[in-house]
Design an enzyme around this catalytic site. Structure first.
Site, PDB file in Angstrom:
ATOM      1  N   ARG A 247      -0.733  41.518 -98.093  1.00 41.16           N
ATOM      2  CA  ARG A 247      -1.412  40.994 -99.279  1.00 41.16           C
ATOM      3  C   ARG A 247      -0.551  41.188-100.525  1.00 41.16           C
ATOM      4  NH1 ARG A 247      -5.916  43.669 -96.628  1.00 41.16           N
ATOM      5  NH2 ARG A 247      -7.522  42.152 -96.072  1.00 41.16           N
TER       6      ARG A 247
ATOM      7  N   THR B 243      -2.371  35.871 -99.171  1.00 41.31           N
ATOM      8  CA  THR B 243      -2.617  36.911 -98.177  1.00 41.31           C
ATOM      9  C   THR B 243      -2.326  36.335 -96.788  1.00 41.31           C
ATOM     10  OG1 THR B 243      -4.282  38.105 -99.464  1.00 41.31           O
ATOM     11  CG2 THR B 243      -4.429  38.302 -97.084  1.00 41.31           C
TER      12      THR B 243
ATOM     13  N   GLN C 118     -10.333  46.374 -99.875  1.00 34.88           N
ATOM     14  CA  GLN C 118      -9.901  45.993-101.221  1.00 34.88           C
ATOM     15  C   GLN C 118     -11.009  46.297-102.211  1.00 34.88           C
ATOM     16  OE1 GLN C 118      -7.659  42.300-101.421  1.00 34.88           O
ATOM     17  NE2 GLN C 118      -8.692  41.741-103.307  1.00 34.88           N
TER      18      GLN C 118
ATOM     19  N   GLY D   3      -7.360  35.810-106.042  1.00 33.52           N
ATOM     20  CA  GLY D   3      -7.001  34.612-105.292  1.00 33.52           C
ATOM     21  C   GLY D   3      -5.808  33.856-105.818  1.00 33.52           C
TER      22      GLY D   3
ATOM     23  N   GLN E 178      -1.307  46.518 -94.618  1.00 32.90           N
ATOM     24  CA  GLN E 178      -2.351  47.399 -94.096  1.00 32.90           C
ATOM     25  C   GLN E 178      -2.665  47.075 -92.648  1.00 32.90           C
ATOM     26  OE1 GLN E 178      -5.407  46.731 -97.275  1.00 32.90           O
ATOM     27  NE2 GLN E 178      -6.015  48.815 -96.701  1.00 32.90           N
TER      28      GLN E 178
ATOM     29  N   HIS F 112     -28.170  28.237-140.643  1.00 33.92           N
ATOM     30  CA  HIS F 112     -27.306  27.704-141.693  1.00 33.92           C
ATOM     31  C   HIS F 112     -26.899  26.256-141.416  1.00 33.92           C
ATOM     32  CE1 HIS F 112     -23.375  26.899-143.556  1.00 33.92           C
ATOM     33  NE2 HIS F 112     -23.905  27.511-144.574  1.00 33.92           N
TER      34      HIS F 112
ATOM     35  N   GLU G  46     -14.064  44.214-100.847  1.00 37.35           N
ATOM     36  CA  GLU G  46     -14.004  43.568 -99.535  1.00 37.35           C
ATOM     37  C   GLU G  46     -14.130  44.648 -98.468  1.00 37.35           C
ATOM     38  OE1 GLU G  46     -10.734  40.852 -99.131  1.00 37.35           O
ATOM     39  OE2 GLU G  46     -10.983  40.097-101.177  1.00 37.35           O
TER      40      GLU G  46
ATOM     41  N   ARG H 148     -11.638  45.548-106.557  1.00 35.86           N
ATOM     42  CA  ARG H 148     -11.116  45.094-107.846  1.00 35.86           C
ATOM     43  C   ARG H 148     -12.263  45.081-108.845  1.00 35.86           C
ATOM     44  NH1 ARG H 148     -11.268  40.091-104.983  1.00 35.86           N
ATOM     45  NH2 ARG H 148      -9.041  40.177-104.566  1.00 35.86           N
TER      46      ARG H 148
ATOM     47  N   LYS I 295      -3.606  45.677-106.862  1.00 32.46           N
ATOM     48  CA  LYS I 295      -4.298  45.845-105.577  1.00 32.46           C
ATOM     49  C   LYS I 295      -3.918  47.157-104.922  1.00 32.46           C
ATOM     50  CE  LYS I 295      -5.116  42.172-103.012  1.00 32.46           C
ATOM     51  NZ  LYS I 295      -4.380  41.401-103.976  1.00 32.46           N
TER      52      LYS I 295
END
Length: 864
Positions: free
Chosen positions: A100, A119, A292, A115, A166, A821, A279, A294, A26
């Site tokens: 976080r 956080t 954020q 998750g 943050q 097959h 986010e 990811r 992160k």
């Protein structure tokens, strides 16, 4: 900051993407965004060095690992210098802040771990921040986080936790932005979920948010949620969740903001060169912040190389009944063979090792570009028919693409197809082969069998690594690539004879026509399976061999076989079997997969299962003989009931179909035999390179291609590349969903679902009859256990699976068509089968009682 502090806390502006081990996923991603100038709230990271200072010594094998680790971290004392460093960094940015978790196994390109750690929002005060940091550390060991790492094969010892602190955004609206559609796979389609207040309500799923989609600059979807749940900060710290009246009349973001989000998402994606899950939040002044980003790790990769225009690909893996990825050498082999086959029809490839243009790869799987076929009238006639034989749901998807304007027809003549295929048919004397097959089928079968015996004729001599590599390439281009054109004409003759016979008697019962295809003679795979059954009877008749087989694991039996210490009967029988079939294996079209001669564990496990079966009317050889009698009787009945003027022709065609259709396994068997010789040459290359200190293991050659092996022979050290590819391969083996059809923009089209009764799953009828029994879901056949009469539920099958068919009461497959097959073998053995059942291995559980109606193509599930 002091030198000591620098190891414990880092400003986000000091962090780059190469600092994953120090700051976790992160924080590394936020550092990249900050350095690139994106609007990221100011913050700092408490590094993994800080976590290491307080982390307890753990017994990683303890059953209560998670509980003990959490308790130890929550009780741990934060060293004074670390506490001071956190307080000073917090004072520099001011509060309130968001705290976080940032694990080293988190927000990675191949696994987001989203998750899994905790956080804490709107934290005020240095002591409160330190407490939140401690709780984040402990969240590395929640039960869900531990289970998630175990399911992704991530070693607990390798994971450390950093913490991002943050400055909080005073959000009026917040939410999530995806730069690709995770459901359809479509790239560059922005999906936006938005709700008033903090974004936690959207991320946690606590609110029904507003939803928007943006594609190519247009808002293509607009769905307003009720937005009744809002997460908002409390004055003294922390947050509260508030329920509000329904508010679905007005969107919480404007169209301008929607476009702004889509545009910034596109910029972020370009920075990472991968689709992102972002986010975001708008503050009270209307400024957009990114909190954020990811990677979206659930997307199936797009084929490479990526084309400039939209193209459509079909999965060769699915068509061949193989879910798992190819090894790098497996891919290289198909590129080389594909280039040679392209040359056979006059399409020379500039660099044969790169493969012909229609071949592409994604996630270690092979995809074939069918765009040209979709844009051709002839292609539109042929493609669905081909896929109906191999994989019926793919045929439905292909038909759905006919209406896509990207694939409008541009070629209407049949001449290009005739021009390409005609010379190849003449080069391999196809007309003569067809005539011989009709007049002298036994002679045709003898010729086909002889191809396998002559595979090594003319192979260049090999005395060193370079020589063995040349021999391997020669075999692939001069032998393996030429098998299909030499065997396909008589096989197609047999299939055509069956089809024409059916057209000559359209009123005949479908069940009677299907019976003709049962217990087809001259099928090398069926002969292999029945040979295994006879082996089990011989072993059972020997008390010493039978006792050893019952009391010893298959893996240990395999070791004894290679040591030559098995019971005499088993040793002799297995050696004879492997002499004929030892080049086969599960997923055998990948040359990187060990052959049964390398590791006979699977075969020995199958034999052990057969020993438990009684010799009664359900014995496979008795069933096969009974089915053969029924097939011959069906031929006589159909001949006798055909219109008078057609009887002799119908009888002739049906008899020829039974003499020739069994050849359908011969091309693959011959090619796999060639692969066995090639694999032995490549193994010799690997051994020579190991002796020279250039590779760690002889099998490493299967994680390189031909050009790379030449570099290693020349002295280059590619062991790091091999290790990286092994890790990628192992990860891809765990992937369970492989699309049948894949667009170059990532979209994975699916056919429309039909109406079915409650509790029923629909598929393609494959082998008539109805059976009710206990389901056994098997993802991989090696080491699998199937009780006699159980219904085999599998993702797909290839010849390596067929020994299990001898004990199965029925068959359900996720992939496949009526003439794939698995379907054809099921018909030969007379077991009801339904194929092409979406998500069958997930929707059916082992132990469920299911009913398979092979004639209707329906599977009914009654969960136990």
């Amino acid at each position: 900051m002091t030198q000591v502090d620098a190891k414990l806390t880092l400003s986000l502006s000091e962090i780059d993407r190469d600092m994953l081990a120090e700051v976790g996923g992160k924080a590394a991603n936020l550092g990249v965004l900050t350095s690139a100038g994106f609007p990221v709230p100011e913050g700092f990271c408490v590094t993994t060095e800080a976590y290491a200072r307080v982390a307890p010594d753990l017994d990683f094998d303890a059953p209560d690992l998670a509980t003990k680790a959490r308790a130890a971290l929550l009780d741990a004392e934060v060293p004074p210098d670390l506490a001071d460093a956190i307080r000073r960094a917090y004072a520099e940015i001011g509060g309130p802040v968001a705290v976080r978790s940032s694990a080293t196994a988190e927000d990675l390109p191949d696994a987001s771990f989203a998750g899994q750690q905790d956080t804490y929002l709107h934290i005020i005060g240095g002591d409160a921040v330190i407490d939140a940091v401690r709780r984040c550390w402990a969240s590395l060991w929640t039960d869900r986080a531990v289970a998630y790492r175990q399911s992704n094969d991530v070693d607990h010892r390798s994971v450390k936790l950093a913490v991002v602190v943050q400055k909080m955004v005073e959000a009026t609206t917040a939410g999530v932005l995806l730069t690709a559609n995770p459901v359809t796979g479509r790239r560059h389609e922005a999906l936006i979920d938005a709700s008033p207040g903090l974004g936690e309500a959207v991320v946690s799923g606590a609110v029904n948010p507003d939803h928007f989609a943006v594609y190519e600059g247009e808002i293509t979807e607009r769905r307003l949620g009720d937005k009744r749940t809002v997460v908002r900060p409390l004055p003294g710290g922390g947050t509260e969740t508030v329920e509000l009246p329904e508010n679905s009349a007005v969107a919480c973001v404007t169209d301008d903001q929607i476009h702004e989000l889509a545009a910034i998402g596109d910029r972020v994606e370009r920075i990472y060169q991968a689709p992102q899950d972002i986010e975001w939040a708008y503050d009270q002044g209307g400024k957009l912040w990114l909190t954020q980003s990811r990677p979206i790790t659930t997307l199936f990769p797009v084929p490479t190389p990526e084309p400039a225009e939209l193209r459509a690909y079909v999965s060769a893996n699915v068509a061949q009944g193989m879910f798992r990825p190819f090894t790098p050498m497996g891919l290289a082999v198909f590129r080389l063979i594909g280039s040679e086959m392209a040359g056979i029809i006059g399409r020379r490839v500039a660099d044969p090792r790169q493969g012909p243009a229609p071949l592409a790869t994604a996630a270690g799987r092979i995809f074939i570009d069918m765009t040209a076929g979709l844009r051709s009238r002839v292609g539109r006639e042929l493609l669905p028919r081909i896929f109906e034989v191999m994989e019926a749901r793919s045929a439905a998807i292909v038909r759905g693409l006919f209406d896509d304007p990207h694939f409008s027809v541009v070629h209407r003549s049949r001449w290009p197809l005739v021009k390409a295929v005609g010379p190849a048919l003449l080069k391999f004397h196809a007309p003569r082969q067809v005539l011989q097959a009709l007049v002298r089928p036994a002679e045709t079968r003898k010729r086909v069998a002889g191809l396998r015996k002559r595979l090594s004729d003319g192979v260049p001599p090999a005395t060193d690594a370079a020589g063995h590599l040349r021999a391997a390439e020669w075999l692939l281009t001069h032998r393996a690539a030429h098998v299909i054109p030499q065997v396909a004409p008589p096989l197609m003759t047999g299939l055509a004879a069956y089809v024409v016979a059916g057209k000559l008697m359209p009123q005949a019962a479908p069940q009677l026509r299907e019976a003709v295809l049962r217990a087809m003679p001259h099928n090398v795979t069926t002969e292999m399976d029945l040979r295994l059954w006879r082996m089990s009877r011989d072993i059972k008749a020997d008390p010493t061999a039978a006792a050893e087989m019952r009391e010893t694991s298959a893996a240990e039996l395999a070791k004894r076989y290679h040591a030559g210490t098995l019971a005499a009967t088993t040793q002799r029988e297995l050696a004879e079997f492997l002499d004929n079939y030892g080049d086969r294996s599960v997923a055998e079209i990948d040359i990187g997969m060990p052959r049964w001669s390398d590791d006979p564990t699977h075969i020995l496990g199958v034999l052990a299962n057969y020993l438990r079966m009684d010799e009664d009317r359900q014995a496979p050889d008795a069933q096969f003989a009974r089915a053969a009698r029924e097939a011959e009787e069906a031929v006589r009945t159909l001949t006798a009931t055909a219109p008078w003027g057609r009887r002799h022709l119908v009888g002739f065609l049906l008899r020829r179909s039974r003499e020739l259709i069994g050849l359908r396994e011969s091309p693959k068997f011959t090619i796999i035999s060639a692969f066995g010789i090639v694999r032995r040459h490549l193994t010799e290359v690997g051994r020579a390179l190991v002796d020279g200190g250039l590779l760690a293991d002889a099998s490493d050659v299967f994680f390189l291609d031909f050009g790379e092996i030449e570099l290693v022979i020349g002295g280059d050290d590619l062991r790091g590349l091999v290790a990286e590819r092994r890790e990628t391969y192992d990860r891809e083996v765990r992937r369970r969903h492989v699309p049948r059809v894949l667009m170059s923009d990532g979209t994975m089209p699916e056919p429309a679902s039909g109406d079915l009764p409650p509790g029923a799953l629909g598929g393609t009828p494959a082998s008539s009859g109805t059976v009710t029994g206990v389901a056994r879901v098997i993802q991989e056949p090696t080491g699998a256990h199937l009780e006699p009469g159980e219904i085999l539920v599998a993702p797909s099958t290839d010849p390596g699976w067929t020994p299990l068919f001898l004990t199965a009461g029925g068959l359900v497959m996720e992939m496949g068509g009526a003439n794939s097959h698995g379907a054809m073998v099921a018909r030969e053995y007379g077991i009801p089968a339904v194929v092409g059942v979406p998500d069958a291995t997930h929707r059916i559980k082992t132990g469920d009682t299911i009913t398979v109606d092979g004639g209707a193509g329906v599977v009914s599930v009654r969960a136990e």
